[in-house]
Design a protein around this motif. Sequence first.
Motif, short mmCIF file in Angstrom:
data_model
loop_
_atom_site.label_atom_id
_atom_site.label_comp_id
_atom_site.label_asym_id
_atom_site.label_seq_id
_atom_site.Cartn_x
_atom_site.Cartn_y
_atom_site.Cartn_z
N LYS A 216 -7.99 11.51 -8.64
CA LYS A 216 -7.16 11.29 -7.46
C LYS A 216 -7.80 11.83 -6.19
CE LYS A 216 -2.60 10.99 -9.60
NZ LYS A 216 -1.24 11.56 -9.69
N THR A 217 -7.58 11.11 -5.10
CA THR A 217 -8.01 11.55 -3.77
C THR A 217 -6.89 11.30 -2.78
OG1 THR A 217 -8.99 9.40 -3.26
CG2 THR A 217 -10.45 11.06 -4.25
N GLY A 218 -6.92 12.01 -1.68
CA GLY A 218 -5.94 11.78 -0.62
C GLY A 218 -4.73 12.69 -0.72
N ASP A 219 -3.76 12.47 0.16
CA ASP A 219 -2.56 13.31 0.26
C ASP A 219 -1.43 12.74 -0.59
OD1 ASP A 219 -3.71 15.09 2.12
OD2 ASP A 219 -3.35 13.65 3.72
N ILE A 220 -0.75 13.62 -1.27
CA ILE A 220 0.42 13.25 -2.07
C ILE A 220 1.50 14.30 -1.84
CG2 ILE A 220 1.32 12.82 -4.39
CD1 ILE A 220 -1.46 12.16 -5.30
N ILE A 221 2.74 13.86 -1.69
CA ILE A 221 3.87 14.78 -1.61
C ILE A 221 4.63 14.70 -2.92
CG2 ILE A 221 6.00 15.36 -0.41
CD1 ILE A 221 4.86 14.13 2.10
N LEU A 222 4.78 15.84 -3.57
CA LEU A 222 5.51 15.92 -4.83
C LEU A 222 6.82 16.66 -4.60
CD1 LEU A 222 2.58 16.94 -7.22
CD2 LEU A 222 3.45 14.64 -6.75
N HIS A 223 7.93 15.98 -4.78
CA HIS A 223 9.24 16.61 -4.64
C HIS A 223 9.67 17.16 -6.01
CE1 HIS A 223 9.16 14.09 -1.00
NE2 HIS A 223 9.84 15.10 -0.49
N CYS A 224 10.03 18.43 -6.01
CA CYS A 224 10.23 19.16 -7.27
C CYS A 224 11.61 18.89 -7.87
CB CYS A 224 10.07 20.66 -7.02
SG CYS A 224 8.43 21.12 -6.44
N TRP A 225 11.68 19.19 -9.16
CA TRP A 225 12.91 19.15 -9.92
C TRP A 225 13.41 20.58 -10.11
CZ3 TRP A 225 14.57 14.24 -11.24
CH2 TRP A 225 13.61 13.23 -11.15
N SER A 226 14.72 20.76 -10.07
CA SER A 226 15.27 22.11 -10.14
C SER A 226 15.94 22.42 -11.48
CB SER A 226 16.30 22.33 -9.02
OG SER A 226 17.32 21.36 -9.09
N SER A 227 16.09 21.43 -12.36
CA SER A 227 16.71 21.69 -13.67
C SER A 227 15.62 21.99 -14.68
CB SER A 227 17.54 20.48 -14.11
OG SER A 227 16.73 19.33 -14.18
N PHE A 228 15.69 23.18 -15.27
CA PHE A 228 14.67 23.62 -16.21
C PHE A 228 15.18 23.55 -17.65
CE2 PHE A 228 12.32 25.28 -12.72
CZ PHE A 228 11.04 25.52 -13.18
N PRO A 229 14.40 23.01 -18.57
CA PRO A 229 14.75 23.15 -19.99
C PRO A 229 14.71 24.63 -20.39
CG PRO A 229 13.07 21.46 -19.68
CD PRO A 229 13.20 22.19 -18.38
N ASP A 230 15.45 24.98 -21.40
CA ASP A 230 15.50 26.38 -21.84
C ASP A 230 14.18 26.78 -22.49
OD1 ASP A 230 18.08 26.79 -21.00
OD2 ASP A 230 18.94 26.04 -22.89
N GLU A 231 13.86 28.07 -22.33
CA GLU A 231 12.78 28.72 -23.04
C GLU A 231 11.44 28.02 -22.86
OE1 GLU A 231 14.14 28.89 -27.02
OE2 GLU A 231 15.79 30.24 -26.59
N LEU A 232 11.07 27.78 -21.61
CA LEU A 232 9.77 27.19 -21.34
C LEU A 232 8.70 28.27 -21.37
CD1 LEU A 232 10.30 24.66 -18.42
CD2 LEU A 232 9.70 24.15 -20.76
#
Length: 963
Positions: A375-391
């Motif tokens: 990959k090259t260039g700019d990317i915006i990644l919008h995060c997720w806030s729900s976490f599975p248990d015990e990661l």
Amino acid sequence: MPPAMTDLLDIWAAHSPLAGHALDQITVDFLLPTGIYIQMVVPREATIQHIKLLLWKQAQSHPLFSSLGEMESHMFECVNQAAVHEELEDETRRLCDVRPFLPVLKLVTRSCGRAERLLDSKIGVLIGKGLHELDAINDQEVKDFRSKMFRLSEERMQQVQMMTCTEWLQACFSPQLEPLAGTAITDGLNDRPADLKVIIHFDQSQVRICSPVTRFPVLSRLQYIRTCMQAKESPHLTLVHTSTVKGMFDKEISAIRAVVSRKSSNPPLPLPPKRRVPTVSSVMCGVQVRAGLFHGTELLCKPAVSSESSGRSDHTWKDSTLEFDLSVCDLPRMTRLCFAIYAVMDKVKKQKSTKNHYPIAWVNTMVFDYKGQLKTGDIILHCWSSFPDELEEMLNPIGTIQTNPYTENATALHIHFPEYSSHSIVFPPFDKVRRLTGRGGKKFHIELKEIMERDPLSQLCENEKDLIWTLRYDCRENFPQSLPKLLLSVKWSKHEDMAQLQALLQIWPKLSPRDALELLDFNYPDQYVREYAVGCLRDMSDEELSQYLLQLVQVLRYEPYYDCALTHFLLERAQGNRKIGHFLFWHLRSEIHMPAVSVQFALMLEAYCRGNIPHIEVLKKQVEALSKLKSVNELIKLGTIKNARSKTKEAMLTKEAMMTYYSVLDPRCRYMDSKMKPLWIVYNNKLLGGDTLGIIFKNGDDLRQDMLTLQILRLMDLLWKEANLDLRIVPYGCLATGDRAGLIEVVSSADTIANIQLTSSNVAAAAAFNKDALLNWLKERNTGDALDRAIEEFTLSCAGYCVATYVLGIGDRHSDNIMVRSTGQLFHIDFGHILGNFKSKFGIKRERVPFILTHDFIHVIQQGKTGYTEKFGSFRQYCEEAYLVLRKNGNLFITLFALMLTAGLPELTSVKDIQYLKDSLALGKTDEDALKQFRQKFDEALRESWTTKVNWMAHNVAKDNRS
């Protein structure tokens, strides 16, 4: 307008299906292309075509009517509920189905390509996502995939048009094996940069310390995190974190004043879930970012961690270099770069463990794009806030690589992949990778056999992995089904091992489709492995494919790119058999609302519809009928609250399209003359001369867990029959059709144990203890030889469901969840609790037996005789035989549940949930030891059956009090 045309409009309006019906009216504003505005009252359930007829008749009395031209050259436009401009090409839709944002319709002149536009409109309505939304996606991968699918669909429809009637029937309703479209990889890879560097900039952050009253840390705002990936000349993949922020704190409300200016567009940082953060007297929060490189669930090297972002005094993020000990040339093709943002808690008191990191948000991305280019260039990644248990490591590699579409409230990571050279860097094609291979292997060791026979949940130690890899050619010759364990033994961080594995795949024997299913698990992301697995699935019959279609749709979530072997396989088989296409459509459409798969599933649905245009009208009727069922259900709920049942009944009778449509549960049948009760519809199959069919429509319940359980019951029934053991299972139809909505087939001539018991006793509390009630009920419906057959049916089915409910850990088994048919078949319904998630009250388990085997069941099996007779001995033998058959297929059950891990089912969220299956099937033990364990459970179920009767009594009393 000519008089003849005026008369024709009058005739059409008078003989419309809506004429003479007492329907709700709505005032609509019409905007004409001549600049004329007309306000008119129209039926809310009128079709767009009928409304246009009414408007055309009304427009005759307004100026400039003659300049409108032909009515068919115009169509309506509106703004829909999603605030999106929509063209109403499909005029068979009703106004209430269109649901414009405002009651305003604009009449416009049709542009060219009406047929194409009409098809697009139908597909958009059908899949529940307008194609204009897909058009608006600025993603080259989406555009390339749609373009390719459009071309393949055109070729498919051209082939269909050239078919004779017989050929078309064979193509649509019989299995057709078609070759998988190959994936071309262009451009080799010669000289590659030696490493990859990631830089994170914290431009601004605001952190709040909680008040002593709240006793809970509150994080206020993280402006955004900028991450850059740069190529350097060092030999490792490196993460560099740099930024400087100064701030001041007071006692209760503290904040960081950033050097850079505040950006109001940045969202607040989401709070850590309360369940993750301990009760503390004083907490100060900082923020860190963790990054890791994964191949499947395997961490390729040590994660990289940023410095903490805040402190009690002025705090500066100093430049620090965090290295990934991995060269770029050793990156696997399917490498994921996973990020986690988490809070750091200080001065945590009364905490059992020393862990003081609490996850806040996560996001994943692929290192290579869908073309195999770095990959090259700019990317915006919008995060997720729900976490599975015990990661582990707080990173979520099994999570989606799609970014959160709800960008307004999502934390954003700004990623920059710089240019590494003047030309694109592409992962090498297979023929160049294979040049690195060299054949190895040692003599066969007996130790290998023991390792290969373990179940899929068993962990391999490093020594065992080394042994398997060393003896990989012995594995191919003697244990070809052991391929998953070999894949887990590959060192994916070494390109030499990757190359040898890919070469070995070319000579690996083809696995059975059941064994190949495991290779589609998330643990095996390699492109060539998954293509090999799909190649094995091609040997499946259509019936077998239907059996596993639910899992095959779910593992699409594990595919990082839209254009993959599994996608092509499913579309090809769906195009070759209407029944497979029907269920593929509904499995995809039922989850179209889920953000992580919304685009992927919409693209597949569009591709299927374009390649199966004749099927569109059938599916359209089903979608419309379900929409009406939902509206009726909502009216029923409203009627219950407001005691307006008369209006509810009237509304149900006006749902004309429900009188004739293809059943969603079984696309082969067509049912007519519906007679409905609330949430219960009975169809008389007059067209094919069949019996009535009852369907329950549920709106507000997630039926996917029931659907999975019933699928597994069907599989158990199949496996038992393959072993010449027919246990008379009743796996009734169940299909999720949308967000917490779906249909359940009603089994005819059946009643619940609760109703059978309650009708035999005047006192609800005593009904559960009447052991003669069930036997008497069967005697009333069967005599002579029919009674003997009914008791045999009861015995066999009771054995099957005892074993099945025990193995699957099905809970909440009260007397309204177990039914009996008049022919004797016992069966279970309502599978809201599985895998040992038994209900409890006041901390006490309500279900204390491994499965339901009450004395009144034994009373039926023994035909009312006391003591354990030969009939009971046969029943016990059925149970043991059934259990041993399931044990032999234990790996298959584990695989099927593992493939559903990311489906979002409430009681199937981690591998620990699947551990229940391993324990109940006693995998890892000999048959003798496993049978001993099962016999102990059987005796326990008999001995403690009185607790079941007590629970049933409580249920009957509660039910009697509600009625």
